[in-house]
Design a protein around this motif. Sequence first.
Motif, PDB file in Angstrom:
ATOM      1  N   PHE A 120       0.824  -1.201   0.000  1.00 60.58           N
ATOM      2  CA  PHE A 120       0.000   0.000   0.000  1.00 60.58           C
ATOM      3  C   PHE A 120       0.860   1.253   0.000  1.00 60.58           C
ATOM      4  O   PHE A 120       2.017   1.235   0.430  1.00 60.58           O
ATOM      5  CB  PHE A 120      -0.951   0.019   1.212  1.00 60.58           C
ATOM      6  N   HIS A 121       0.281   2.316  -0.470  1.00 60.26           N
ATOM      7  CA  HIS A 121       0.941   3.629  -0.420  1.00 60.26           C
ATOM      8  C   HIS A 121      -0.141   4.701  -0.392  1.00 60.26           C
ATOM      9  O   HIS A 121      -1.024   4.729  -1.256  1.00 60.26           O
ATOM     10  CB  HIS A 121       1.844   3.825  -1.638  1.00 60.26           C
ATOM     11  N   VAL A 122      -0.074   5.545   0.608  1.00 57.24           N
ATOM     12  CA  VAL A 122      -0.958   6.709   0.662  1.00 57.24           C
ATOM     13  C   VAL A 122      -0.074   7.940   0.809  1.00 57.24           C
ATOM     14  O   VAL A 122       0.968   7.907   1.461  1.00 57.24           O
ATOM     15  CB  VAL A 122      -1.969   6.629   1.835  1.00 57.24           C
ATOM     16  N   ASP A 123      -0.481   9.014   0.174  1.00 54.00           N
ATOM     17  CA  ASP A 123       0.393  10.184   0.173  1.00 54.00           C
ATOM     18  C   ASP A 123      -0.433  11.452  -0.008  1.00 54.00           C
ATOM     19  O   ASP A 123      -1.528  11.421  -0.583  1.00 54.00           O
ATOM     20  CB  ASP A 123       1.417  10.058  -0.961  1.00 54.00           C
ATOM     21  N   THR A 124       0.139  12.531   0.460  1.00 46.88           N
ATOM     22  CA  THR A 124      -0.414  13.870   0.310  1.00 46.88           C
ATOM     23  C   THR A 124      -1.803  13.948   0.927  1.00 46.88           C
ATOM     24  O   THR A 124      -2.828  13.836   0.266  1.00 46.88           O
ATOM     25  CB  THR A 124      -0.463  14.303  -1.173  1.00 46.88           C
ATOM     26  N   GLY A 125      -1.796  14.133   2.213  1.00 45.20           N
ATOM     27  CA  GLY A 125      -3.052  14.227   2.931  1.00 45.20           C
ATOM     28  C   GLY A 125      -2.786  14.021   4.405  1.00 45.20           C
ATOM     29  O   GLY A 125      -1.701  14.343   4.890  1.00 45.20           O
ATOM     30  N   GLN A 126      -3.755  13.469   5.108  1.00 42.17           N
ATOM     31  CA  GLN A 126      -3.531  13.191   6.515  1.00 42.17           C
ATOM     32  C   GLN A 126      -4.461  12.075   6.966  1.00 42.17           C
ATOM     33  O   GLN A 126      -5.499  11.811   6.357  1.00 42.17           O
ATOM     34  CB  GLN A 126      -3.747  14.439   7.367  1.00 42.17           C
ATOM     35  N   SER A 127      -4.041  11.432   8.059  1.00 40.51           N
ATOM     36  CA  SER A 127      -4.806  10.291   8.568  1.00 40.51           C
ATOM     37  C   SER A 127      -5.907  10.726   9.525  1.00 40.51           C
ATOM     38  O   SER A 127      -6.742   9.912   9.904  1.00 40.51           O
ATOM     39  CB  SER A 127      -3.864   9.328   9.290  1.00 40.51           C
ATOM     40  N   GLY A 128      -5.904  11.979   9.929  1.00 42.53           N
ATOM     41  CA  GLY A 128      -6.925  12.433  10.858  1.00 42.53           C
ATOM     42  C   GLY A 128      -6.356  13.501  11.750  1.00 42.53           C
ATOM     43  O   GLY A 128      -5.565  14.334  11.306  1.00 42.53           O
ATOM     44  N   ALA A 129      -6.691  13.436  13.012  1.00 40.89           N
ATOM     45  CA  ALA A 129      -6.235  14.452  13.953  1.00 40.89           C
ATOM     46  C   ALA A 129      -4.873  14.087  14.513  1.00 40.89           C
ATOM     47  O   ALA A 129      -4.416  12.957  14.405  1.00 40.89           O
ATOM     48  CB  ALA A 129      -7.241  14.600  15.087  1.00 40.89           C
ATOM     49  N   THR A 130      -4.229  15.068  15.148  1.00 41.41           N
ATOM     50  CA  THR A 130      -2.905  14.849  15.723  1.00 41.41           C
ATOM     51  C   THR A 130      -2.953  13.791  16.816  1.00 41.41           C
ATOM     52  O   THR A 130      -2.057  12.998  16.980  1.00 41.41           O
ATOM     53  CB  THR A 130      -2.356  16.169  16.293  1.00 41.41           C
ATOM     54  N   SER A 131      -4.012  13.790  17.569  1.00 41.86           N
ATOM     55  CA  SER A 131      -4.181  12.745  18.569  1.00 41.86           C
ATOM     56  C   SER A 131      -5.616  12.249  18.478  1.00 41.86           C
ATOM     57  O   SER A 131      -6.492  12.923  17.955  1.00 41.86           O
ATOM     58  CB  SER A 131      -3.906  13.281  19.973  1.00 41.86           C
ATOM     59  N   GLY A 132      -5.817  11.082  18.986  1.00 38.99           N
ATOM     60  CA  GLY A 132      -7.176  10.546  18.908  1.00 38.99           C
ATOM     61  C   GLY A 132      -7.156   9.060  18.679  1.00 38.99           C
ATOM     62  O   GLY A 132      -6.398   8.334  19.314  1.00 38.99           O
ATOM     63  N   GLY A 133      -7.965   8.616  17.767  1.00 38.42           N
ATOM     64  CA  GLY A 133      -8.136   7.184  17.559  1.00 38.42           C
ATOM     65  C   GLY A 133      -6.880   6.498  17.081  1.00 38.42           C
ATOM     66  O   GLY A 133      -5.983   7.099  16.496  1.00 38.42           O
ATOM     67  N   ALA A 134      -6.841   5.220  17.343  1.00 36.14           N
ATOM     68  CA  ALA A 134      -5.705   4.411  16.919  1.00 36.14           C
ATOM     69  C   ALA A 134      -5.560   4.453  15.411  1.00 36.14           C
ATOM     70  O   ALA A 134      -6.532   4.566  14.676  1.00 36.14           O
ATOM     71  CB  ALA A 134      -5.908   2.973  17.376  1.00 36.14           C
ATOM     72  N   LEU A 135      -4.311   4.375  14.977  1.00 34.21           N
ATOM     73  CA  LEU A 135      -4.051   4.403  13.545  1.00 34.21           C
ATOM     74  C   LEU A 135      -4.417   3.048  12.947  1.00 34.21           C
ATOM     75  O   LEU A 135      -4.027   2.000  13.460  1.00 34.21           O
ATOM     76  CB  LEU A 135      -2.577   4.714  13.297  1.00 34.21           C
ATOM     77  N   THR A 148       1.217  11.964   7.269  1.00 37.77           N
ATOM     78  CA  THR A 148       1.003  12.707   6.028  1.00 37.77           C
ATOM     79  C   THR A 148       1.351  11.847   4.827  1.00 37.77           C
ATOM     80  O   THR A 148       1.489  12.330   3.726  1.00 37.77           O
ATOM     81  CB  THR A 148       1.859  13.977   6.006  1.00 37.77           C
ATOM     82  N   GLY A 149       1.496  10.572   5.084  1.00 37.24           N
ATOM     83  CA  GLY A 149       1.801   9.634   4.010  1.00 37.24           C
ATOM     84  C   GLY A 149       2.393   8.378   4.609  1.00 37.24           C
ATOM     85  O   GLY A 149       3.008   8.420   5.678  1.00 37.24           O
ATOM     86  N   ALA A 150       2.189   7.267   3.974  1.00 34.48           N
ATOM     87  CA  ALA A 150       2.702   6.015   4.500  1.00 34.48           C
ATOM     88  C   ALA A 150       2.779   4.992   3.375  1.00 34.48           C
ATOM     89  O   ALA A 150       1.990   5.012   2.430  1.00 34.48           O
ATOM     90  CB  ALA A 150       1.804   5.489   5.626  1.00 34.48           C
ATOM     91  N   SER A 151       3.766   4.094   3.518  1.00 32.14           N
ATOM     92  CA  SER A 151       3.911   2.988   2.579  1.00 32.14           C
ATOM     93  C   SER A 151       4.250   1.745   3.370  1.00 32.14           C
ATOM     94  O   SER A 151       4.791   1.828   4.478  1.00 32.14           O
ATOM     95  CB  SER A 151       5.029   3.257   1.562  1.00 32.14           C
ATOM     96  N   GLY A 152       3.968   0.594   2.801  1.00 27.45           N
ATOM     97  CA  GLY A 152       4.331  -0.639   3.472  1.00 27.45           C
ATOM     98  C   GLY A 152       3.637  -1.829   2.864  1.00 27.45           C
ATOM     99  O   GLY A 152       3.083  -1.751   1.748  1.00 27.45           O
ATOM    100  N   PHE A 153       3.692  -2.910   3.621  1.00 25.40           N
ATOM    101  CA  PHE A 153       2.977  -4.103   3.165  1.00 25.40           C
ATOM    102  C   PHE A 153       2.570  -4.912   4.371  1.00 25.40           C
ATOM    103  O   PHE A 153       3.141  -4.766   5.472  1.00 25.40           O
ATOM    104  CB  PHE A 153       3.835  -4.947   2.212  1.00 25.40           C
ATOM    105  N   VAL A 154       1.581  -5.728   4.193  1.00 27.18           N
ATOM    106  CA  VAL A 154       1.115  -6.614   5.260  1.00 27.18           C
ATOM    107  C   VAL A 154       0.923  -8.013   4.696  1.00 27.18           C
ATOM    108  O   VAL A 154       0.691  -8.197   3.503  1.00 27.18           O
ATOM    109  CB  VAL A 154      -0.215  -6.128   5.898  1.00 27.18           C
ATOM    110  N   ILE A 155       1.051  -8.991   5.573  1.00 30.53           N
ATOM    111  CA  ILE A 155       0.803 -10.387   5.230  1.00 30.53           C
ATOM    112  C   ILE A 155      -0.183 -10.936   6.251  1.00 30.53           C
ATOM    113  O   ILE A 155       0.003 -10.730   7.445  1.00 30.53           O
ATOM    114  CB  ILE A 155       2.107 -11.208   5.251  1.00 30.53           C
ATOM    115  N   TYR A 156      -1.212 -11.619   5.776  1.00 25.99           N
ATOM    116  CA  TYR A 156      -2.185 -12.113   6.738  1.00 25.99           C
ATOM    117  C   TYR A 156      -2.974 -13.283   6.148  1.00 25.99           C
ATOM    118  O   TYR A 156      -3.077 -13.425   4.923  1.00 25.99           O
ATOM    119  CB  TYR A 156      -3.153 -10.996   7.151  1.00 25.99           C
TER     120      TYR A 156
END
Lengths: 207, 85
Positions: free
Chosen positions: A121-136, A196-204
């Motif tokens: 996955f890759h998300v970029d240019t934006g935000q995940s929400g508030a500075t503090s609050g719910g779990a990512l 403000t952006g994140a990349s990575g991968f998951v296995i499940y």
Amino acid sequence: MAITINGSGTIGGATTLSSNVTLADVTADTLTVDTTTLVVDEANNRVGIGTASPAVTFDVSGYARASSGILFGTDTAAANALDDYEEGTWTPNVYNNGQSSSWTTAVGTYTKIGNICTAHFHVDTGQSGATSGGALVLGPLPFNIAGMASGGRVLGTIYSSSLSNSPEPIFFYGGTSPYAQIWYSALSGQDQARTTGASGFVIYPVG
Amino acid sequence: MAIVKRTEEDKIEIVGQYKCIQVRTATVIEEDGVELTRSFHRHVVSPGDDVSNESAEVQAIAAVVHTPEVIAAYQEMLANQEINP
């Protein structure tokens, strides 16, 4: 009326054989249907589909389908059949739980082999929400996560300049939902920093 | 020679205790009715999700399987998953 051809023979018209056909004493030549549609290489004990020159015991040039899957070696157990393979895309989201995210770019790919999914996955240019609050949270993943009783955990890595421990490996926590919470690698807690952006991968495991 | 690009939801599955709906959308490119390529995009619709942008078929399935009881159980499960340090 029985027809017997001794020696060479040619039947020029359409022919229907209403019963079994037995080929006796086929020892010297290949059996060829439509040049490459089916080839039996008697000399090398090989069968070819879509090829005039099978290189191995069963040689298919083109796609092959096995509706129940493929077994290896001498295995006969249905549970061990390789019964699924799929590649595709999904739309990832990384967000603080209960809050709205906004991403200009959100792209993801997945490969599912059997009951295991690897999703990038890759998300970029934006935000995940508030500075503090719910779990990512990462999700929804392209396939549902197997139940915990089936080992339904999500593991992987994530990189983001906004995350505390990035780019260290991050644990993901997931149950039966298609979402996975993102945790510090040290298991000290959920990472709630706004990204403000994140990349990575998951296995499940898929359930 | 007509080349057509179309999408179809070629696989819709209801999986798991909470009746999550797995949707596979295929993008198919055909030339004169002969399929040239097929690629997949997947997403999962969970109980309580907004389905207003889903197809009529998925909306109908969600209306049946995502009952208030299932949605409540799913929300409870999510709440229990939030493990605080």
